[in-house]
Design an enzyme around this catalytic site. Sequence first.
Site, mmCIF file in Angstrom:
data_model
loop_
_atom_site.group_PDB
_atom_site.id
_atom_site.type_symbol
_atom_site.label_atom_id
_atom_site.label_comp_id
_atom_site.label_asym_id
_atom_site.label_seq_id
_atom_site.Cartn_x
_atom_site.Cartn_y
_atom_site.Cartn_z
ATOM 1 N N ARG A 1 36.826 8.842 -10.091
ATOM 2 C CA ARG A 1 35.545 8.612 -10.759
ATOM 3 C C ARG A 1 35.544 7.265 -11.470
ATOM 4 N NH1 ARG A 1 35.381 13.769 -14.242
ATOM 5 N NH2 ARG A 1 33.609 12.664 -15.145
ATOM 6 N N LEU B 1 0.852 -1.194 0.000
ATOM 7 C CA LEU B 1 0.000 0.000 0.000
ATOM 8 C C LEU B 1 0.889 1.245 0.000
ATOM 9 C CD1 LEU B 1 -2.840 -0.935 2.504
ATOM 10 C CD2 LEU B 1 -2.580 -1.481 0.072
ATOM 11 N N ALA B 2 0.697 2.055 -1.027
ATOM 12 C CA ALA B 2 1.565 3.227 -1.163
ATOM 13 C C ALA B 2 0.815 4.411 -1.753
ATOM 14 C CB ALA B 2 2.770 2.878 -2.037
ATOM 15 N N ARG C 1 2.250 14.869 5.955
ATOM 16 C CA ARG C 1 3.128 15.319 7.035
ATOM 17 C C ARG C 1 4.595 15.398 6.626
ATOM 18 N NH1 ARG C 1 1.467 11.309 11.626
ATOM 19 N NH2 ARG C 1 0.593 10.185 9.848
ATOM 20 N N GLY D 1 -3.669 1.443 15.746
ATOM 21 C CA GLY D 1 -4.810 0.598 16.032
ATOM 22 C C GLY D 1 -4.450 -0.387 17.135
ATOM 23 N N TYR E 1 44.581 16.436 -13.216
ATOM 24 C CA TYR E 1 43.396 15.802 -13.776
ATOM 25 C C TYR E 1 43.846 14.731 -14.765
ATOM 26 C CZ TYR E 1 39.403 14.633 -16.564
ATOM 27 O OH TYR E 1 38.436 13.910 -17.203
ATOM 28 N N ASN F 1 -1.477 -2.764 16.260
ATOM 29 C CA ASN F 1 -1.475 -3.321 14.907
ATOM 30 C C ASN F 1 -0.354 -2.666 14.107
ATOM 31 O OD1 ASN F 1 -2.168 -4.280 12.345
ATOM 32 N ND2 ASN F 1 -3.685 -2.644 12.030
ATOM 33 N N ASN G 1 55.972 9.204 -13.206
ATOM 34 C CA ASN G 1 55.749 10.208 -12.173
ATOM 35 C C ASN G 1 55.154 11.452 -12.810
ATOM 36 O OD1 ASN G 1 56.088 12.322 -10.236
ATOM 37 N ND2 ASN G 1 57.542 10.987 -9.162
HETATM 38 C C1 UD1 Z 1 -2.865 1.968 9.870
HETATM 39 C C2 UD1 Z 1 -3.794 0.968 10.551
HETATM 40 C C3 UD1 Z 1 -3.528 0.967 12.052
HETATM 41 C C4 UD1 Z 1 -2.070 0.643 12.295
HETATM 42 C C5 UD1 Z 1 -1.168 1.579 11.533
HETATM 43 C C6 UD1 Z 1 0.253 1.128 11.629
HETATM 44 C C7 UD1 Z 1 -5.843 0.920 9.264
HETATM 45 C C8 UD1 Z 1 -7.260 1.398 9.191
HETATM 46 N N1 UD1 Z 1 -5.164 1.358 10.313
HETATM 47 O O1 UD1 Z 1 -3.202 3.249 10.364
HETATM 48 O O2 UD1 Z 1 -4.334 0.013 12.706
HETATM 49 O O3 UD1 Z 1 -1.782 0.697 13.692
HETATM 50 O O4 UD1 Z 1 -1.513 1.628 10.136
HETATM 51 O O5 UD1 Z 1 1.117 2.071 11.054
HETATM 52 O O6 UD1 Z 1 -5.424 0.169 8.422
HETATM 53 N N2 UD1 Z 1 -2.954 3.763 2.129
HETATM 54 C C9 UD1 Z 1 -3.385 3.574 0.832
HETATM 55 N N3 UD1 Z 1 -4.638 3.960 0.464
HETATM 56 C C10 UD1 Z 1 -5.498 4.520 1.346
HETATM 57 C C11 UD1 Z 1 -5.085 4.712 2.678
HETATM 58 C C12 UD1 Z 1 -3.801 4.312 3.039
HETATM 59 O O7 UD1 Z 1 -2.634 3.062 0.003
HETATM 60 O O8 UD1 Z 1 -6.624 4.836 0.940
HETATM 61 C C13 UD1 Z 1 -1.616 3.337 2.529
HETATM 62 C C14 UD1 Z 1 -0.746 4.461 3.007
HETATM 63 O O9 UD1 Z 1 0.029 4.994 1.941
HETATM 64 C C15 UD1 Z 1 0.130 3.778 4.036
HETATM 65 C C16 UD1 Z 1 -0.722 2.656 4.562
HETATM 66 O O10 UD1 Z 1 -1.742 2.462 3.612
HETATM 67 O O11 UD1 Z 1 1.283 3.217 3.451
HETATM 68 C C17 UD1 Z 1 -1.317 2.978 5.916
HETATM 69 O O12 UD1 Z 1 -2.129 4.103 5.822
HETATM 70 P P1 UD1 Z 1 -2.175 5.194 6.975
HETATM 71 O O13 UD1 Z 1 -3.153 6.212 6.598
HETATM 72 O O14 UD1 Z 1 -0.801 5.623 7.301
HETATM 73 O O15 UD1 Z 1 -2.784 4.319 8.160
HETATM 74 P P2 UD1 Z 1 -2.728 4.647 9.692
HETATM 75 O O16 UD1 Z 1 -3.785 5.636 10.002
HETATM 76 O O17 UD1 Z 1 -1.360 4.943 10.100
HETATM 77 CA CA CA Z 2 0.753 5.454 8.965
#
Ligand code: UD1
Ligand code: CA
Length: 459
Positions: free
Chosen positions: A334, A12-13, A19, A140, A367, A170, A378
Amino acid sequence: MSSMQPLYVIVLAAGEGKRMRSQHPKVMLPLAGRPLLAHVLETARALDPMRIVAVYGHRGEVLRAAFADNPDLLWVHQVEQRGTGHAVRLALEQVPEHARVLVLFGDVPLLRPETLRPLVEARAPLAVLAAEVPDPQGYGRVVRDGLGQVRAIVEERDADSEQRQLRVINTGILAADARRLRVWVANLDCNNAQQEYYLTDVFAQAAEEGMPAICLLAPDASEAEGANDARQLARLEARLRNRGAARLLDAGVRLADPSRIDVRGSVDCGMDVEIDIDVILEGRVVLGDGVRIGPFCRLRDVELAAGSEVRAHCDMEGVVSTGPCRIGPFARLRPGSVLGEAAVVGNFVEVKNTRLNEHAKASHLSYLGDAEVGAGANLGAGTITCNFDGFEKHRTVIGADAFIGSNSALVAPVVIGEGATIGAGSVITRDAPANELTVARSRQSTLPHWRRPPRKPRR
Ligand code: UD1
Ligand code: CA
């Protein structure tokens, strides 16, 4: 998981990473010299997945371009960030029914494959990686029953005061059977504080269906830390720095200060290697027995033979020494620099695509580009190879035991014969014969009876 189940890793990215206050996608920000996502992909690959499915959001073209040569990577665009559950639902469209799925976060880069493997191999349709932390704020909370099985995961904003006391959090990382996970994420709703589809809500569903998730505790909670802002990113960098230093210390490398070395690649060291403070090692670095690296140096893709010495403040990239040599202080080497035994590259010398054979010396202010320097030659201070005519690069060949007087310009292509001597200050535009003195500068003359014009004295 059964051994027949192929593994699919979902990364998930898509989060914006507000922030970070950066115009770059968060997972492109560098950690130890590589994008965050590259670390996560490396960990994922160590688990031998069939495919990696990356969910991206904004500025996807930047991400896709940076990771274009990753044929095992499938991209999924999450146009609107509607929560982790929504992101996984989209990703699962690329995953076959019988697969095992591991969900990773693109901004949680320090997890080791050893920590994840038990999760993937757990004999349960759902398993979560939890961690016990002193300060659970923002995470979480994992709510477990008397048997330690997961009843639910509750986000902080939705937790009651009792749940907030829980210190088992979590990490966000879970493994599941694709078939079940698909059903669970299809049932998610967004009736919660953030109006998002929480992936974490699948745990309550699984428990209700009599398939409670198993909960594995990360042996080291700090591995699961994410990079949400610049401060956390710096903390992860420090952790990686410590890991790198620890590996070198384990191998017997003597570090002047383990907190002042940055290993951003793979390092292979012989015995009795000594590294002074503030050294950066990148790419693939190989240091033979007894190599000494002075303070404030950067080495990228460098291979130094036993007994070589690098003095302070050198910047080196793409360098090989075939025998003990001496480099620096203040040298820049280099790509394509090759140094033989007892070769010397001294202060304020730049070397590129050049071989210095054994005992060849360029001790000061030179160089050397696209050159071959014969054994024992040398090069005086200020020797410059003029390798570029404005259109093309040309070679300079300097024979063994040649002596180049100070401040000479060797205009390539040009050959200096073996044992040749070049007078100081020469501009050499044609080949210089072996064993002869060649001088190419105007003769010194003195004008007799010449006097400076008189001047009014200054007030
Ligand atoms: C999430 C967990 C939380 C956990 C925490 C750990 C959920 C609801 N909560 O919270 O329980 O303790 O991570 O760090 O899962 N992302 C997407 N698409 C989205 C939303 C998020 O790709 O729509 C990706 C973000 O880029 C990130 C990851 O999911 O890499 C987590 O999302 P983030 O919003 O940081 O979750 P937290 O609120 O930190
Ligand atoms: Ca997070």
